[in-house]
Design a protein around this motif. Structure first.
Motif, PDB file in Angstrom:
ATOM      1  N   GLN A  46       0.985  -1.325   0.344  1.00 48.42           N
ATOM      2  CA  GLN A  46      -0.164  -0.063   0.012  1.00 48.42           C
ATOM      3  C   GLN A  46       1.170   1.000  -0.202  1.00 48.42           C
ATOM      4  N   ARG A  47       0.556   1.768  -0.760  1.00 49.21           N
ATOM      5  CA  ARG A  47       1.282   3.502  -1.141  1.00 49.21           C
ATOM      6  C   ARG A  47       0.001   4.213  -0.983  1.00 49.21           C
ATOM      7  N   MET A  48       0.626   6.186  -0.769  1.00 54.54           N
ATOM      8  CA  MET A  48      -0.441   7.380  -0.577  1.00 54.54           C
ATOM      9  C   MET A  48       0.696   7.501  -2.302  1.00 54.54           C
ATOM     10  N   PHE A  49      -0.031   8.331  -3.074  1.00 48.18           N
ATOM     11  CA  PHE A  49       0.211   8.467  -4.329  1.00 48.18           C
ATOM     12  C   PHE A  49      -0.749  10.350  -4.223  1.00 48.18           C
ATOM     13  N   PHE A  50       0.524  10.660  -4.860  1.00 49.67           N
ATOM     14  CA  PHE A  50       0.510  12.127  -4.667  1.00 49.67           C
ATOM     15  C   PHE A  50       0.458  13.207  -6.815  1.00 49.67           C
ATOM     16  N   LEU A  51      -0.297  13.494  -6.876  1.00 46.40           N
ATOM     17  CA  LEU A  51      -0.138  13.658  -8.555  1.00 46.40           C
ATOM     18  C   LEU A  51      -0.283  15.327  -8.612  1.00 46.40           C
ATOM     19  N   PHE A  52       1.157  15.841  -8.962  1.00 43.38           N
ATOM     20  CA  PHE A  52       0.553  17.439  -9.279  1.00 43.38           C
ATOM     21  C   PHE A  52       1.227  17.549 -10.633  1.00 43.38           C
ATOM     22  N   SER A  53       1.485  18.840 -11.298  1.00 45.42           N
ATOM     23  CA  SER A  53       1.152  19.327 -13.160  1.00 45.42           C
ATOM     24  C   SER A  53       2.244  18.042 -13.264  1.00 45.42           C
ATOM     25  N   ASP A  54       3.147  17.441 -12.842  1.00 41.19           N
ATOM     26  CA  ASP A  54       4.954  17.568 -14.115  1.00 41.19           C
ATOM     27  C   ASP A  54       5.231  16.352 -12.994  1.00 41.19           C
ATOM     28  N   SER A  55       4.985  16.126 -12.374  1.00 40.61           N
ATOM     29  CA  SER A  55       5.649  14.540 -11.437  1.00 40.61           C
ATOM     30  C   SER A  55       4.295  13.982 -10.709  1.00 40.61           C
TER      31      SER A  55
ATOM     32  N   TYR B 276       5.431   9.493  -4.564  1.00 39.30           N
ATOM     33  CA  TYR B 276       4.682   8.248  -3.883  1.00 39.30           C
ATOM     34  C   TYR B 276       4.769   7.964  -2.654  1.00 39.30           C
ATOM     35  N   THR B 277       4.310   7.853  -1.587  1.00 37.05           N
ATOM     36  CA  THR B 277       4.916   8.099   0.413  1.00 37.05           C
ATOM     37  C   THR B 277       4.081   6.247   0.433  1.00 37.05           C
ATOM     38  N   SER B 278       4.900   6.236   1.550  1.00 38.99           N
ATOM     39  CA  SER B 278       4.305   5.226   2.895  1.00 38.99           C
ATOM     40  C   SER B 278       3.728   6.302   3.741  1.00 38.99           C
ATOM     41  N   ARG B 279       3.079   5.482   4.877  1.00 37.83           N
ATOM     42  CA  ARG B 279       3.203   6.401   6.159  1.00 37.83           C
ATOM     43  C   ARG B 279       4.099   5.826   6.834  1.00 37.83           C
ATOM     44  N   GLY B 280       4.381   6.787   7.895  1.00 37.67           N
ATOM     45  CA  GLY B 280       6.075   6.972   8.785  1.00 37.67           C
ATOM     46  C   GLY B 280       5.389   6.700   9.952  1.00 37.67           C
ATOM     47  N   MET B 281       5.981   7.008  10.658  1.00 38.17           N
ATOM     48  CA  MET B 281       6.065   6.951  12.360  1.00 38.17           C
ATOM     49  C   MET B 281       5.901   7.812  13.081  1.00 38.17           C
ATOM     50  N   THR B 282       6.741   8.978  12.612  1.00 40.12           N
ATOM     51  CA  THR B 282       6.688  10.740  13.206  1.00 40.12           C
ATOM     52  C   THR B 282       5.298  11.099  13.879  1.00 40.12           C
ATOM     53  N   ALA B 283       6.124  11.968  15.022  1.00 40.23           N
ATOM     54  CA  ALA B 283       4.722  12.496  16.175  1.00 40.23           C
ATOM     55  C   ALA B 283       3.675  13.007  15.134  1.00 40.23           C
ATOM     56  N   ASP B 284       3.546  13.461  13.859  1.00 42.47           N
ATOM     57  CA  ASP B 284       2.375  13.843  13.248  1.00 42.47           C
ATOM     58  C   ASP B 284       2.328  12.712  12.318  1.00 42.47           C
ATOM     59  N   ASN B 285       2.823  11.822  12.322  1.00 41.15           N
ATOM     60  CA  ASN B 285       2.239  10.869  11.022  1.00 41.15           C
ATOM     61  C   ASN B 285       2.549  10.808   9.737  1.00 41.15           C
ATOM     62  N   GLN B 286       3.379  11.653   9.611  1.00 38.40           N
ATOM     63  CA  GLN B 286       3.422  12.295   8.571  1.00 38.40           C
ATOM     64  C   GLN B 286       3.778  11.087   7.522  1.00 38.40           C
ATOM     65  N   PHE B 287       3.343  11.253   6.057  1.00 38.88           N
ATOM     66  CA  PHE B 287       4.096   9.917   4.854  1.00 38.88           C
ATOM     67  C   PHE B 287       5.579  10.432   4.660  1.00 38.88           C
ATOM     68  N   LYS B 288       5.891   9.412   3.902  1.00 41.63           N
ATOM     69  CA  LYS B 288       7.484   9.725   4.164  1.00 41.63           C
ATOM     70  C   LYS B 288       7.725   9.429   2.869  1.00 41.63           C
ATOM     71  N   VAL B 289       8.486  10.811   1.773  1.00 41.42           N
ATOM     72  CA  VAL B 289       8.477  10.234   0.631  1.00 41.42           C
ATOM     73  C   VAL B 289       9.284   8.911  -0.410  1.00 41.42           C
ATOM     74  N   HIS B 290       8.875   8.156  -0.608  1.00 36.11           N
ATOM     75  CA  HIS B 290       9.657   7.425  -1.310  1.00 36.11           C
ATOM     76  C   HIS B 290      10.644   7.542  -3.414  1.00 36.11           C
ATOM     77  N   GLY B 291       9.454   8.194  -4.019  1.00 30.28           N
ATOM     78  CA  GLY B 291       9.822   8.171  -5.136  1.00 30.28           C
ATOM     79  C   GLY B 291       9.848   9.285  -5.894  1.00 30.28           C
ATOM     80  N   GLN B 292       9.959   9.862  -6.955  1.00 34.63           N
ATOM     81  CA  GLN B 292       8.922  10.514  -7.321  1.00 34.63           C
ATOM     82  C   GLN B 292       9.961  10.182  -8.887  1.00 34.63           C
TER      83      GLN B 292
END
Length: 901
Positions: free
Chosen positions: A626-635, A638-654
């Motif tokens: 499972q991955r979280m994808f973000f589509l922008f105007s030029d790229s 994709y990310t995976s859910r991290g274990m930070t204090a705010d539970n941010q998603f860690k970017v792995h590739g573009q």
């Protein structure tokens, strides 16, 4: 200015002109019929101290008199009230509505009945109408003046200040002093004059209805709220007082409560001559005897208090009609139970039954909206305007009141930014405050709370909207700068770590139920709401309607404003979304950097425009992950859910979009709903959760590829330069994620705030779905507020709530006056249906929301609000743009835009 000694009556407070003999009944409604016979005049003193005379038949039951009083007041929520009189033994007793009036009042010419509150609910938000709350406020005013409602000096002064604000309006030193001098609201009032005026000065801008609300909110928390003391003695002869409330029986010594017996602990209430007996249920942990005995002044005192206790118990406690005993074979004295009374209270219909053998009273309930309101479609459109305006004004207060108060504690915001916020938001807030008052008054008149509705003079809202929109046009220059406020605040936060922390702390507060940036753009979004409302009004009205011309003129003005501000709005929505995504992502560079060009406000983005975000499964050597994808105007990131204090998603590739091709690959890989992305340097295989999700992603990616190739601009490297951040996810294990409800996953996110956990990114992750920028724009236009009844899958009763739909979520409040929601329900991924017959709902206007094992039922107040407002608006705002009801299967089918023909 109100002259000293002037007093408002109920009709005047609610905008009703002085009666000149014109009926206040709804068209076609008739007064209660009275039995034939000689008429007799009965005097009734109302809560505003006005005495009215009512003519009834000598043989008429007391209910006929009570109904005449309620019709005179145009009161719908009648069952909280009663008629009280002094009997020959100088005791205040309640008029029995089943018995003839003249059988209870022997000398009607010398008797004045009092129309007063009989049952005091624990929560005044159960009261549906402003008139009911106003009458309750008058009762509190009486209790405070006669010394029955006792409290400390501070509370008393605050109560009086709300009464004065309701009666004369905003504080004026001379007027307030003169008014307090000529009106006594409490014992020893002179000693608290300064404190009363101090509190009154703080209520500037508070409407009479808001003052009533605050008065009732304070009063209900006092120990003596609704308490009526009945003198008694215990077995040792100690002087006490007994009282009854919604929770049970109370024992007082003076004005201090020394004991309370909850209804659940009371087995039986009875009296024998002067002795009042309370039989308790056995309790090994209790020090009390099974039966408590109190001595009252007389048998009549005992009987009077016993009847009040039984009625209170029936009103607040009993919910089922008991089964009558079997009839005797040889002899019978009639049924053990007889119908006593029917009515409705706080959205609940009920019947009360009296037992002639056990002297108990029982009642049955069924929840409902029993509000009287017009049925014209224009009325419901105007009602939607009112409910959403209430929410909008509270959203504005988040910036102009709550956020300003936080900023005032520390001098860290640059003066230029502080001035920018004040000058561009305060005038808008003040204009909408005045507009809301006008809309509230118009709806009260429309609903028939004045004689004006008979002529139809006030059955319209276009004129009120035209006046407001013309005022808004003069503030267009301020609205154009709201985007600048967002940009300058963001720039200041980047320059000051403490300001950034302060804004983050403010977003943790309950009142900030959305992101701070979203509140900054609320005034721009509200213009879109006005446009939609006016479009529906103009479509509904024929050209000959009296409100058509004003509505059409208002629509022309608001359309011009929307067109003028549309460019700013689109750019700011994109920046706002990019800034929000930055909070949810780690390992990525700035997505948006606003700037200035030649001293004129403009928005310069570093090549990025947000298109879509959502959950996809990425195929790797370890299988689908499972991955979280973000589509922008030029790229595509994709990310995976991290274990930070705010539970941010860690970017792995573009994946750069320039030169990318895409094709379906289910047959090639044997993975359902999969497709392959072919980039210039690498290829990625991903799978969606369903066919519709796959189609949405493929269409948006193809569109973005075409646009980036047409622009011929290079892709921006969004990844941070840290090597650890650019580490491939396949190099390390990835924690398995739960697919359960968002709330069920909070155990691993204990350090995470509720606001961060409810962001769209996290909801999409847990619900395995996606949303696009188009969906966000549609959601901005489709916001809604209003009352709904909610029922859980396994619960028996319905709970009345004030519900706000925005940002793909339902937010639940006890009432529209509350500053923050009690709870929220993100709707992404939920399904909408109508309850099946097997679910045994048996109510009208009910829709069902369900996601996996989570099931909620919601009931609307009318067919219009059910079809147009909730089922239509809510699911237009949750990705779907069409709601279709099948009469065959009683099912609502939701179609995405791609499948609508």
């Amino acid at each position: 200015m109100v002259e000293p000694g002037d007093r408002e009556v109920a009709g005047q407070r609610l905008g009703i002109p002085e009666s000149l003999g014109v009926s206040t009944l709804e068209p076609g409604q008739r007064p209660p019929t009275t039995p034939p016979g000689r008429q007799v005049s009965i005097r009734v003193q109302l809560l505003d101290d006005v005495t009215e005379v009512f003519d009834i038949s000598q043989r008429a039951p007391a209910k006929a008199l009570f109904d005449l009083v309620c019709v005179h007041l145009n009161l719908a929520e009648r069952d909280y009230f009663g008629l009280q009189y002094q009997n020959p033994r100088r005791m205040m007793v309640w008029l029995d509505l089943l018995k003839p009036t003249l059988k209870q009042i022997r000398r009607p010419k010398n008797t004045i009945l009092r129309f007063v509150v009989k049952f005091f609910p624990p929560d005044h938000t159960q009261l549906l109408e402003e008139l009911t709350r106003y009458l309750f406020a008058l009762q509190i005013k009486h209790d405070l003046a006669c010394g029955r409602l006792t409290c400390n000096a501070t509370s008393a002064a605050l109560l009086v200040s709300h009464i004065v604000q309701s009666e004369i309006g905003d504080f004026d030193e001379v007027q307030s002093f003169q008014h307090l001098l000529h009106n006594k609201y409490m014992p020893n009032q002179d000693a608290l004059m300064d404190k009363i005026t101090e509190y009154h000065h703080k209520h500037v801008g508070q409407t009479p209805a808001e003052s009533d609300y605050q008065l009732l909110e304070m009063a209900r928390r006092l120990e003596m709220y609704g308490v009526r003391l009945h003198p008694a003695k215990d077995r040792e002869g100690t002087k006490l007082s007994l009282a009854v409330s919604h929770i049970g029986l109370l024992v007082f010594q003076g004005h201090t409560k020394i004991n309370a017996f909850n209804w659940s602990k009371v087995r039986k209430l009875s009296f024998k001559r002067k002795r009042f007996l309370i039989k308790l249920r056995p309790d090994l942990n209790s020090a009390y005897q099974d039966t408590l005995e109190f001595v009252m002044a007389s048998r009549d005192c005992c009987k009077t208090f016993w009847k009040i206790c039984v009625e209170y118990h029936a009103f607040f406690r009993l919910f089922e009609e008991p089964k009558p005993k079997a009839k005797a074979v040889l002899f019978t004295r009639g049924s053990s139970f007889r119908f006593r009374y029917a009515g409705w209270v706080g959205g609940w219909s009920f019947r009360i039954y009296a037992s002639t053998e056990t002297k108990h009273i029982f009642r049955t309930f069924s929840p409902s909206f029993f509000q009287k309101c017009p049925t014209d479609k224009a009325y419901f459109i105007a009602k939607e305007l009112l409910t959403t305006e209430r929410t909008f004004l509270k959203d504005l207060a988040v910036i102009t009141v709550w956020f300003q108060a936080v900023l005032g504690k520390e001098d860290i915001l640059p003066d230029s930014v502080r001035t920018l916020i004040n000058t561009n938001y305060d005038p808008v807030y003040q204009l909408h405050q005045a507009f809301l008052k006008e809309v509230e008054q118009r709806l009260q008149q429309w609903e028939g709370r004045s004689n004006a509705h008979i002529k139809g003079d006030y059955q319209r809202v276009g004129d009120v909207m035209l006046k407001n929109i013309q005022g808004l046009k003069q503030l267009t220059s301020l609205l154009q700068r709201h985007g600048e406020v967002l940009v300058e605040l963001e720039r200041s936060c980047r320059a000051s770590q403490r300001l950034q922390e302060l804004c983050r702390e403010f977003e943790q507060q309950k009142v900030c139920y959305l992101s701070l940036n979203m509140f900054l753009l609320r005034p721009l979004h509200r213009l879109l709401h006005y446009k939609l409302i006016l479009e529906r009004l103009c479509k509904h009205y024929p050209p000959t309607h009296q409100d058509f011309r004003d509505s059409r003129a208002a629509l022309a003005d608001i359309s011009e404003m929307v067109l003028q501000l549309q460019g700013t709005m689109m750019k700011m929505e994109n920046i706002q979304k990019l800034l929000e995504l930055k909070k949810d992502l780690t390992g990525i560079q700035d997505l948006a950097i606003p700037g200035r060009v030649r001293e004129q406000f403009s928005l310069a983005l570093l090549c990025q425009e947000f298109i879509r975000l959502g959950c996809l499964s990425k195929l790797s050597g370890k299988g689908l992950q499972q991955r979280m994808f973000f589509l922008f105007s030029d790229s595509l990131v994709y990310t995976s859910r991290g274990m930070t204090a705010d539970n941010q998603f860690k970017v792995h590739g573009q994946l750069p979009l320039y030169g990318m091709t895409i094709r379906e690959s289910e047959d090639e890989w044997g993975v359902p709903h999969s497709f392959t992305l072919f980039g210039q340097h690498q290829s990625v295989v991903v799978a969606a959760s369903c066919v519709s999700e796959m189609v949405k992603w493929m269409e948006d990616i193809r569109m973005a590829v075409v646009l980036v190739e047409q622009s011929n601009r290079p892709s921006t490297d969004l990844l941070s330069t840290s090597r650890s951040d650019r580490k491939s996810p396949e190099e390390g294990g990835v924690e398995a994620e739960s697919e359960e409800e968002l709330s069920a996953s909070r155990s691993s996110l204990e350090r995470q705030s509720a606001q961060r956990g409810n962001t769209t990114v996290h909801v999409c992750w847990h619900r395995n779905t996606s949303v696009s920028m188009v969906d966000f724009s549609v959601a901005v236009e489709n916001q809604l507020s209003g009352n709904l009844l909610r029922k859980f899958k396994n619960s028996n009763g319905w709970q009345k709530l004030w519900v706000v739909f925005t940002n793909f979520s339902l937010f639940f409040y006890k009432s529209h006056q509350d500053d923050y929601p009690l709870a929220s329900l993100p709707l992404l991924g939920y399904s909408l249906t109508v309850p099946a017959e097997t679910e045994n709902i048996q109510k009208d206007y009910v829709f069902k929301l369900h996601f996996k094992s989570h099931v909620y039922y919601f009931r609307s107040e009318s067919q219009y609000t059910f079809q147009r407002s909730w089922c239509g608006v809510v699911f237009s705002g949750v990705v779907f743009s069409s709601v279709v009801l099948s009469s065959v299967s009683n099912q609502i089918y939701l179609y995405s835009p791609s499948y609508i023909s």
